[in-house]
Write an enzyme that holds these catalytic residues in place. Structure first.
Site, short mmCIF file in Angstrom:
data_model
loop_
_atom_site.label_atom_id
_atom_site.label_comp_id
_atom_site.label_asym_id
_atom_site.label_seq_id
_atom_site.Cartn_x
_atom_site.Cartn_y
_atom_site.Cartn_z
N THR A 79 -73.23 54.17 35.94
CA THR A 79 -74.51 54.76 35.50
C THR A 79 -75.02 54.09 34.23
O THR A 79 -76.17 53.63 34.17
CB THR A 79 -74.31 56.28 35.25
OG1 THR A 79 -73.71 56.84 36.40
CG2 THR A 79 -75.61 56.98 34.95
N VAL B 207 -71.80 59.90 21.08
CA VAL B 207 -72.20 61.28 20.76
C VAL B 207 -73.68 61.44 21.06
O VAL B 207 -74.51 60.66 20.56
CB VAL B 207 -71.95 61.62 19.27
CG1 VAL B 207 -72.41 63.04 18.95
CG2 VAL B 207 -70.49 61.44 18.91
N GLY C 214 -76.51 66.72 39.99
CA GLY C 214 -75.87 65.61 39.28
C GLY C 214 -75.74 65.85 37.78
O GLY C 214 -75.41 64.94 37.02
N LYS D 9 -66.77 64.81 20.70
CA LYS D 9 -68.00 64.42 19.97
C LYS D 9 -68.02 65.04 18.57
O LYS D 9 -68.42 64.39 17.60
CB LYS D 9 -69.22 64.86 20.77
CG LYS D 9 -69.36 64.12 22.10
CD LYS D 9 -70.40 64.78 22.97
CE LYS D 9 -70.57 64.04 24.31
NZ LYS D 9 -71.39 64.80 25.25
N1 NAP Z 1 -73.41 58.92 32.02
C1 NAP Z 1 -73.81 59.40 30.86
O1 NAP Z 1 -74.84 60.09 30.79
C2 NAP Z 1 -73.06 59.09 29.60
C3 NAP Z 1 -73.56 59.55 28.36
C4 NAP Z 1 -72.86 59.24 27.19
C5 NAP Z 1 -71.68 58.53 27.26
N2 NAP Z 1 -71.20 58.14 28.48
C6 NAP Z 1 -69.95 57.41 28.52
O2 NAP Z 1 -70.18 56.11 29.07
C7 NAP Z 1 -69.04 55.66 29.79
C8 NAP Z 1 -69.46 55.30 31.20
O3 NAP Z 1 -70.02 56.43 31.83
P1 NAP Z 1 -70.78 56.30 33.25
O4 NAP Z 1 -71.45 57.61 33.45
O5 NAP Z 1 -71.57 55.05 33.30
O6 NAP Z 1 -69.52 56.22 34.23
P2 NAP Z 1 -69.53 55.66 35.73
O7 NAP Z 1 -70.86 55.83 36.35
O8 NAP Z 1 -68.35 56.29 36.39
O9 NAP Z 1 -69.28 54.10 35.54
C9 NAP Z 1 -68.04 53.56 35.17
C10 NAP Z 1 -67.92 52.20 35.84
O10 NAP Z 1 -66.74 51.58 35.37
C11 NAP Z 1 -65.95 51.19 36.49
N3 NAP Z 1 -64.54 51.35 36.12
C12 NAP Z 1 -63.92 52.49 35.73
N4 NAP Z 1 -62.64 52.25 35.45
C13 NAP Z 1 -62.44 50.93 35.69
C14 NAP Z 1 -61.32 50.08 35.60
N5 NAP Z 1 -60.11 50.55 35.22
N6 NAP Z 1 -61.47 48.78 35.90
C15 NAP Z 1 -62.67 48.31 36.28
N7 NAP Z 1 -63.78 49.05 36.40
C16 NAP Z 1 -63.66 50.36 36.10
C17 NAP Z 1 -66.32 52.17 37.61
O11 NAP Z 1 -66.05 51.60 38.85
P3 NAP Z 1 -66.03 52.48 40.20
O12 NAP Z 1 -67.39 52.33 40.77
O13 NAP Z 1 -64.97 51.87 41.02
O14 NAP Z 1 -65.68 53.89 39.81
C18 NAP Z 1 -67.82 52.33 37.37
O15 NAP Z 1 -68.58 51.32 37.97
C19 NAP Z 1 -68.02 56.80 29.70
O16 NAP Z 1 -67.15 56.58 28.61
C20 NAP Z 1 -68.89 58.02 29.41
O17 NAP Z 1 -68.21 59.07 28.75
C21 NAP Z 1 -71.86 58.40 29.65
#
Ligand code: NAP
Length: 458
Positions: A29, A141, A196, A214
């Protein structure tokens, strides 16, 4: 689109002329939004050069330049010409090890990972300083709300002593749906999952663990208090029922998940002692959980998945930061802002990690290790479910008065089932620990259908 490619350089990359090369760890994402923003920027200060993800073939998209190299191997990133590595994979391992290896290989890091920064942020900052690199974590955060940079720069001139906020969009969405539609917790959660706003396993959000990480970061950056996140008390929002919003509304309040931290000089008699405790930041009042907030407070007006942080300083009073606390694009804005900050400092050749650390040490006191307590003084909301019988209120009042606790009001909604009769007692200001001691006696009374729900009234 290129296939996986290894670079043969193992030396730390340098910025040649204009621009920085950026590698992404994680194309989910946030990662895909970061890639989009970087590719749509009109200037070429920063270039996306590498993307790492597991099972990378299914991740490839056709809107990225063909020069971007895709890989599944961290060694490809470590040996690449990327100057900045953006960690948006999430999770604790192998992520933490990879961040350490990236910093040790002479590259800077931008991360959105609150759990890693909450647990080992100071260690990673110190590692970055040793390798003349930086690690920035503005997105960790409140997503797109620039609260970390606001605390580090905009409010550096103040002496902050309190931070309170709504830091988890999932909880805020669920609670604001319960408030506006009168629905049960389980229905609001199901709706949040369908849209979602909540994960399939929502435990981290609902039980306050996400907001706790946070809050740990905010306490470190804004209050200069280093705390172990595990020592911050959390209370789940899962026991809140629709009836609680009815009672809260009668008190001129609503219910929100609040993360709060405040430097504590409680219990100290003299002004000098209090000043000393303040300066030493030895004790922090901190907790995460549902609380009653006055309808007139900015915290009560935060709707859906928005985030809000209110800081209080000795000189500047209250400052409010608000906006989109999550979502790919808002979070990516914070990530890209950090990338640009590092890129500009690298290009200006002014600011290495070590220099940053020295500069920030001279601007602000470094974080001190603090003891955490959740023993706040507040008015309290006690909601009971009882099997109706005469003398219940008298019995509860007797026990409360034996602890020197004063009742402020008693509310009972008419027409409820006598086998699970809800009613409310509010208490005048007193310490939370005193109420908890009284509740240990109240909760075992034979007419109690379930343990009392105890919330602070802020
Ligand atoms: N989404 C939000 O609104 C938001 C807001 C603030 C902070 N964050 C932080 O941002 C970070 C990412 O969040 P996200 O929502 O983007 O998560 P996400 O949609 O699950 O994306 C994570 C990506 O990393 C890949 N991945 C995970 N573990 C891996 C590994 N060991 N080796 C290689 N690739 C790996 C996943 O692959 P797969 O497709 O195989 O799972 C996925 O494509 C997190 O730390 C989250 O807490 C997110």
């Amino acid at each position: 689109m290129n296939s996986t490619s290894e670079q043969d350089s193992t030396a730390a990359p340098t910025t040649h002329g204009r621009g920085c090369n950026v590698a992404l760890l994680g194309f989910g994402t946030v990662g895909s939004s970061v890639a989009k923003i970087l590719c749509e920027r009109p200037d070429s200060d920063v270039r996306l050069t590498h993307i790492l993800n597991r099972n990378v073939a299914r991740k490839k998209v056709d809107w990225l330049p063909s020069s971007v190299k895709w890989t599944e191997k961290i060694d490809d990133i470590l040996s690449s010409d990327a100057n900045i590595v953006v960690e948006v994979m999430g999770g604790l391992q192998p992520t933490e090890d990879w961040i350490r290896r990236v910093l040790s290989s002479g590259k800077s890091v931008v991360t959105a990972n609150k759990q890693i920064i909450a647990r080992c942020g100071p260690e990673l900052i110190s590692l970055a300083a040793q390798t003349n690199q930086q690690i920035l974590y503005g997105a960790s955060v409140a997503g797109g709300v620039p609260v970390i940079s606001g605390l580090q720069s905009g409010l550096a001139g103040d002496e902050l002593f309190k931070i309170r906020g709504i830091l988890n969009g999932t909880c805020n969405y669920i609670l604001s749906q319960m408030e506006s539609k009168g629905v049960a917790f389980a229905d609001a959660l199901r709706e949040a999952q369908k849209l979602g706003f909540a994960e399939a396993d929502p435990t981290e959000d609902i039980d306050g663990l996400d907001a706790r990480a946070k809050l740990t970061i905010l306490a470190r950056v804004g209050l200069h208090c280093n705390v172990d996140p595990e020592t911050i008390t959390v209370q789940s929002i899962s026991r809140i029922e629709a009836i609680d919003f009815e009672y809260a509304s009668q008190l001129g309040c609503t219910i929100r998940q609040i993360a709060g931290a405040e430097i504590s000089s409680a219990g100290l008699k003299t002004g000098a002692e209090a000043e000393q405790a303040h300066a030493e930041r030895s004790s922090l009042l901190a907790a995460v959980g549902p609380a009653l907030v006055a309808l007139s407070s900015p915290l009560a007006r935060v709707e859906g998945s928005q985030n809000l942080v209110v800081t209080t300083g000795t000189y500047g009073g209250e400052t409010v930061f608000g906006g989109h606390g999550a979502g790919g694009h808002p979070t990516a804005v914070a990530v890209v802002s950090d990338i640009l900050a590092i890129a500009h400092s690298k290009q200006a050749g002014t600011s290495t990690g070590a220099e940053d650390l020295k500069a920030s040490a001279s601007k602000t006191p470094s974080a001190k290790t603090s003891q955490v307590s959740a023993d706040y003084t507040a008015k309290h909301y006690l909601r009971f479910f009882v099997k109706d019988q005469p003398g219940i209120i008298a019995c509860l009042a007797t026990i409360l008065s034996s602890f020197d606790i004063n009742i402020d009001s008693v509310l009972q909604k008419p027409g409820c089932p006598k086998t699970r009769l809800p009613f409310l007692i509010t208490l005048e200001e007193c310490k939370a620990s005193l109420v908890e001691r009284a509740l240990r006696q109240l909760n075992v009374l034979e007419f109690m259908v379930e343990p009392c729900l105890h919330l602070p009234i802020l």
